[in-house]
Scaffold this motif. Structure first.
Motif, short mmCIF file in Angstrom:
data_model
loop_
_atom_site.label_atom_id
_atom_site.label_comp_id
_atom_site.label_asym_id
_atom_site.label_seq_id
_atom_site.Cartn_x
_atom_site.Cartn_y
_atom_site.Cartn_z
N ARG A 152 0.82 -1.21 0.00
CA ARG A 152 0.00 0.00 0.00
C ARG A 152 0.85 1.26 0.00
O ARG A 152 0.37 2.33 -0.37
CB ARG A 152 -0.92 0.03 1.24
N HIS A 200 3.23 -6.43 -9.67
CA HIS A 200 2.47 -6.26 -8.44
C HIS A 200 1.19 -7.09 -8.50
O HIS A 200 0.35 -6.88 -9.38
CB HIS A 200 2.13 -4.78 -8.26
N ASP A 208 -2.26 -8.59 -6.47
CA ASP A 208 -3.17 -8.44 -5.34
C ASP A 208 -4.54 -8.92 -5.79
O ASP A 208 -4.81 -9.04 -6.99
CB ASP A 208 -3.25 -6.99 -4.88
N ARG A 241 -7.19 -7.27 -5.57
CA ARG A 241 -7.65 -6.12 -6.33
C ARG A 241 -6.63 -5.01 -6.11
O ARG A 241 -6.61 -4.40 -5.04
CB ARG A 241 -9.05 -5.69 -5.89
N VAL A 242 -5.78 -4.77 -7.07
CA VAL A 242 -4.72 -3.78 -6.90
C VAL A 242 -5.36 -2.41 -6.68
O VAL A 242 -6.17 -1.95 -7.49
CB VAL A 242 -3.80 -3.73 -8.14
N CYS A 253 -2.02 2.46 -6.24
CA CYS A 253 -0.77 1.71 -6.41
C CYS A 253 -0.41 1.48 -7.88
O CYS A 253 0.75 1.18 -8.19
CB CYS A 253 -0.88 0.35 -5.73
N MET A 254 -1.36 1.61 -8.77
CA MET A 254 -1.13 1.25 -10.16
C MET A 254 0.01 2.04 -10.82
O MET A 254 0.82 1.46 -11.55
CB MET A 254 -2.42 1.39 -10.96
N ALA A 278 3.65 0.49 -10.01
CA ALA A 278 4.06 -0.84 -10.47
C ALA A 278 4.26 -0.83 -11.98
O ALA A 278 3.56 -0.12 -12.71
CB ALA A 278 3.01 -1.88 -10.08
N PRO A 312 0.68 -4.05 -12.79
CA PRO A 312 -0.25 -4.45 -11.74
C PRO A 312 -1.21 -5.52 -12.26
O PRO A 312 -1.75 -5.39 -13.36
CB PRO A 312 -0.98 -3.15 -11.41
N ASP A 370 -4.52 -8.11 -11.07
CA ASP A 370 -5.51 -8.64 -10.13
C ASP A 370 -5.53 -10.16 -10.23
O ASP A 370 -5.62 -10.72 -11.33
CB ASP A 370 -6.91 -8.11 -10.46
N THR A 403 6.78 -9.58 0.02
CA THR A 403 5.56 -8.95 0.50
C THR A 403 5.87 -8.28 1.82
O THR A 403 6.76 -8.71 2.56
CB THR A 403 4.41 -9.95 0.67
#
Length: 432
Positions: free
Chosen positions: A23, A40, A42, A44-45, A49-50, A53, A56, A58, A85
């Motif tokens: 985050r 990156h 996650d 749901r990125v 944050c997009m 990276a 990114p 999902d 992480t």
């Protein structure tokens, strides 16, 4: 390869770090400054944050096989430079991916990751190694939790089997409180949580947060902070101080205890944040976390010892030498922003801190005019922090006091902000 470093089919080249979750911009900036690109992942990125990276993605991070396939697809079959992480629930996944993709790289093994992440497993391993921990038991339902509590002796602490930040942790004085707390945890344990609820002895006494760096099985103490909490039944961190107040012999004993604990859990090349209580019969290990601490304890640690734990764990994951700076302070005082009553907060923004010899940290995570709740409310907790650095206890105490006075934090009590007295405490906001 295109001008932005990607391969035309959309894969990323070697020299890419797989970052799971995250985050804070600094987690990304550090890796870029070290010369690496970031894949990156996650569930749901987050939108913010997009831009940080290079790619990114999902993905269902609870489906480990799927995540492994996604990484291989995006790297075109090449091995990543590292898997990393900073998010507690994703540490076992990180270790799993690193073991599959970087088998010969020093780091955190999957076994060690689970040993730290699973509180029942941690206590079992430590007890088998002869290391002092609170008496404990694992319950599959609320009735069993009550039976375990009676065997241990009240009061006890009820907590999720895994998790972080004191979410869902409650001291219970009666069988009825145990039943209610265990039922709440079991009814809503959170995603990815292992089955069961932990019931453990409540150890009365001061608590310490211990930060360490382990390389090749040798552990170095980075910082020991005296930790201050709200009064039970719930536990919210309201402050930390350095030095810890322990004498040299006690701090050496604490260091030996943490070092032995990490060895027993199989941590040979990683950082850790360990919480220890000093009860009537000595130190007892409460939790061992294979991660950096939350809040601003990373900055506190860097100030007093020179090691930035976010940078250090990135360097370990990449197989690089861990670098350090010169310490900038001998004393540090951390004060959480918490409130005693519900209402709407007001304070002065843009305060001047230029008169402080060392730059303090001032973070308020709620805007003027927004509602706040007390520290002992399930949706309340910590709303920010003030950290002062210096070279004496008086200097840092004065620094925090001056900042609080300049902020002028006030809460206007209004009707209609009542809360349920028996709410589950899992949603408490905490920092570490």
């Amino acid at each position: 390869m295109t001008g932005d470093g990607t391969i035309p089919d959309g894969t990323l080249p070697a020299g890419t770090v797989v970052l799971i979750g995250g985050r804070a911009q600094r987690e990304f900036t550090l890796l870029h400054r070290l010369g690496y690109r970031i894949l990156h992942l996650d569930r749901r990125v987050p939108l913010h944050c997009m831009p940080w990276a290079d790619m990114p993605v999902d993905v269902d991070v609870d489906d480990w096989d799927l995540v492994l396939d996604v990484v291989r697809d995006h790297l075109g079959g090449s091995a990543p430079a590292a898997v990393l992480t900073h998010v507690e629930p994703r540490i076992p996944l990180m270790a799993h991916l690193a073991g599959r993709l970087l088998a010969d790289r020093p780091g955190l093994s999957l076994q060690a990751a689970w040993n730290c992440h699973d509180k029942w497993r941690s206590r079992t391993r430590l007890r088998e190694a002869g290391i002092a921990v609170p008496a404990f038991g694992l319950a599959g339902d609320a009735d069993e939790a009550v039976r375990i509590a009676r065997d241990i002796g009240l009061p006890v602490v009820v907590k999720p089997r895994d998790g972080a930040g004191a979410f869902g942790v409650r001291r219970c004085l009666s069988a009825q409180e145990v039943h209610r707390a265990a039922s709440a945890v079991l009814a809503d344990p959170g995603p990815g949580t292992r089955a069961g609820v932990l019931v453990e002895e409540y150890v009365e006494g001061p608590e310490y947060a211990v930060q360490t760096l382990t390389r090749d099985g040798r552990t170095r103490l980075l910082s020991v902070f005296r930790q201050h909490m709200t009064e039970p039944p719930v536990f919210v961190e309201i402050g930390y101080e350095h030095p810890s107040g322990l004498d040299r012999d006690d701090e050496a004993a604490l260091g030996d205890l943490v070092t032995s604990s990490l060895a027993a859990l199989g941590v040979t090349d990683w950082i850790s944040h360990t919480q220890v209580r000093h009860g009537a019969d000595g130190f007892r290990v409460v939790e061992v976390n294979a991660r950096r601490p939350g809040g601003r304890l990373v900055e506190m640690t860097a100030a007093v010892c020179g090691v930035d734990m976010t940078r250090a764990v990135s360097q370990i994951a990449l197989g690089l030498e861990v670098t350090a700076d010169r310490p900038s302070a001998t004393h540090a005082l951390y004060s959480s922003v918490v409130f005693d009553e519900p209402g709407f907060v007001t304070y002065h923004t843009g305060i001047d801190v230029s008169d402080h010899a060392l730059p303090p940290i001032v973070e308020i995570e709620v805007a003027p005019g927004e509602p706040v709740l007390p520290a002992d409310h399930p949706e309340g907790g910590v709303y920010g922090r003030i950290v002062a650095f210096g070279h004496s206890a008086g200097e840092v105490a004065d620094g925090v006091g001056r900042i609080r006075k300049a902020l002028g934090l006030r809460v206007s009590r209004l009707e209609g902000l009542a809360w349920q007295e028996e709410s589950d405490s899992r949603e408490f906001k905490s920092c570490c």
